[in-house]
Design an enzyme around this catalytic site. Structure first.
Site, short mmCIF file in Angstrom:
data_model
loop_
_atom_site.label_atom_id
_atom_site.label_comp_id
_atom_site.label_asym_id
_atom_site.label_seq_id
_atom_site.Cartn_x
_atom_site.Cartn_y
_atom_site.Cartn_z
N TYR A 1 3.99 -15.77 -43.54
CA TYR A 1 3.38 -17.09 -43.46
C TYR A 1 2.84 -17.39 -42.07
O TYR A 1 1.93 -18.21 -41.91
CB TYR A 1 4.38 -18.17 -43.87
CG TYR A 1 4.77 -18.15 -45.33
CD1 TYR A 1 4.14 -17.31 -46.24
CD2 TYR A 1 5.77 -18.97 -45.81
CE1 TYR A 1 4.49 -17.29 -47.58
CE2 TYR A 1 6.13 -18.97 -47.16
CZ TYR A 1 5.49 -18.12 -48.02
OH TYR A 1 5.85 -18.11 -49.35
N LYS B 1 13.98 -5.76 -48.53
CA LYS B 1 13.33 -4.67 -49.28
C LYS B 1 13.29 -3.45 -48.37
O LYS B 1 12.24 -2.85 -48.11
CB LYS B 1 11.93 -5.10 -49.73
CG LYS B 1 11.30 -4.18 -50.79
CD LYS B 1 12.06 -4.16 -52.09
CE LYS B 1 11.34 -3.29 -53.14
NZ LYS B 1 12.17 -3.08 -54.34
N ASP C 1 14.23 -7.68 -55.43
CA ASP C 1 13.99 -7.67 -56.86
C ASP C 1 15.31 -7.75 -57.64
O ASP C 1 15.43 -8.45 -58.64
CB ASP C 1 13.17 -6.45 -57.29
CG ASP C 1 13.60 -5.16 -56.60
OD1 ASP C 1 14.49 -5.20 -55.72
OD2 ASP C 1 13.03 -4.10 -56.93
N ASP D 1 11.48 -18.25 -49.89
CA ASP D 1 10.68 -19.25 -50.57
C ASP D 1 10.79 -19.07 -52.08
O ASP D 1 11.02 -20.02 -52.84
CB ASP D 1 9.22 -19.13 -50.11
CG ASP D 1 8.36 -20.30 -50.55
OD1 ASP D 1 8.89 -21.26 -51.16
OD2 ASP D 1 7.14 -20.25 -50.30
N ASP E 1 13.44 -21.30 -54.88
CA ASP E 1 12.86 -22.03 -56.00
C ASP E 1 13.49 -21.59 -57.32
O ASP E 1 13.78 -22.41 -58.20
CB ASP E 1 11.35 -21.81 -56.06
CG ASP E 1 10.59 -22.71 -55.09
OD1 ASP E 1 11.23 -23.53 -54.42
OD2 ASP E 1 9.36 -22.57 -54.98
#
Length: 356
Positions: free
Chosen positions: A142, A191, A223, A247, A251
């Site tokens: 970001y 990851k 994942d 993020d 959620d």
């Protein structure tokens, strides 16, 4: 105690939910003998309309001079045509960076009275949901370089993700400190089988863990973490991860608790000043209709009382009032189930204030 709170009402349902949170803060001030003053700081689409930019310098100065910041929500389809550098969300990114807010804390807790609203199987929900996502907030994709360019006869785009050791170390310490006050387990999500940034992340978190021998450290690929959150959320205590992964996972975590409208968040850096907001968006489709659920914002105000103002009893009073309202069967539309009583945004705020 007197505190100054910068108020960003924002867009969509933002002004409605912020009004109810302020009402609860005023009830707390009256009960406990405090003084809260509020300074308006326009940000988001409304600021673009009035000032041409998502975060005017005057609003930034107000936030930097306040004891803490309360935010509703920003953005909406009205401003989708804005250049990427001038979208409402850019104001939020700029504010986080200017305030040095490198850690976002999002609790995922399912209130027992809302278990029926949980989308998971009843046997999974029965195990309980009570964990926290600690997300790095001002690094990663970001905040990297973003470019769109022509090459080989077509358009291409690139977004740069980078992390340094100190950025990982400081957010990891927040997670380990929090785990010490909870159930003593940190799950670091990365990851590392693919990304260099994740390998640096994992090495640095392991170094920090040496200072916390009383806290268990687990590693999980992102994942797998996304799958485990819906398969068995009871296994998690504190999750710590980088900006993009955090993020998405936070959620997901909020949705399994029954409604995204119930979840608050805090963004903190060095010192006690923070930014407090619900995690949901501006919901322009219901703006101005008194349909919004203000509980996420009210609980964000409780987090402000607890973490920025060191008012634990006051925060407990707000959280208890929310719990009492839910036990009484009071519901906004997003959490209405069975025999609950449907309330609008204003009525729910009033019911919670009455229980302070």
């Amino acid at each position: 105690m007197n505190k100054t709170i910068a108020v960003i009402r924002g867009d969509g349902i933002g002004p409605e939910i912020v009004n109810e949170a302020i009402g609860v803060l005023d009830a707390v001030a009256k009960k406990f003998g405090h003084g809260f003053s509020y300074q308006e700081a326009p940000m988001g689409g409304c600021a673009i309309d009035s000032f041409g930019v998502p975060l005017p310098d005057s609003s930034l100065e107000t936030c930097l001079n306040a004891d803490s910041v309360l935010l509703g929500a920003v953005g909406g389809p009205k401003w989708d045509a804005q250049p990427s550098a001038n979208r409402p969300e850019r104001g939020l990114l700029k504010l986080r960076s200017a305030m040095g807010l490198y850690t976002n804390v999002r609790p995922a807790r399912m209130f027992s009275d809302l278990a029926a609203a949980c989308p998971l199987r009843s046997d999974i929900a029965a195990r309980g949901i009570d964990f926290v996502v600690v997300r790095e907030l001002i690094g990663g994709l970001y905040f990297g370089e973003h470019t769109t360019f022509e090459a080989d006869g077509e358009q291409k785009a690139a977004d740069v993700c980078s992390y340094s050791e100190h950025e990982v170390r400081r957010v990891a310490r927040v997670a380990f400190d929090m785990a010490r006050k909870r159930r003593g387990r940190v799950t670091s999500v990365d990851k590392a089988n693919v990304l260099d940034t994740s390998r640096l992340w994992r090495r640095t978190v392991e170094e920090v863990a040496k200072d916390y021998p009383d806290v268990e450290l687990l590693h999980m690929y992102v994942d797998n973490a996304a799958m485990q959150i819906v398969r068995d959320p009871s296994q998690f205590d504190v999750i710590v991860t980088e900006n993009l992964f955090g993020d998405i996972l936070s959620d997901e975590a909020s949705q399994i608790t029954g409604s995204i409208g119930m979840i608050p968040s805090s963004s903190m850096g060095e010192g006690t000043r923070g930014l407090y907001e619900p995690i949901h968006g501006s919901a322009p489709d219901i703006a101005g209709q008194d349909k919004a659920n203000p509980i996420g914002t009210i609980l964000a105000a409780a987090m402000m009382l607890r973490y920025s103002f060191d008012m634990a009893a006051e925060a407990d009073a707000v959280e208890s009032a929310v719990d009492q309202a839910l036990k009484a069967g009071l519901r906004c539309g997003d959490i209405l189930n069975g025999d609950g009583k449907l309330l609008g945004c204003k009525a729910m705020g009033a019911e919670i204030r009455a229980r302070i």
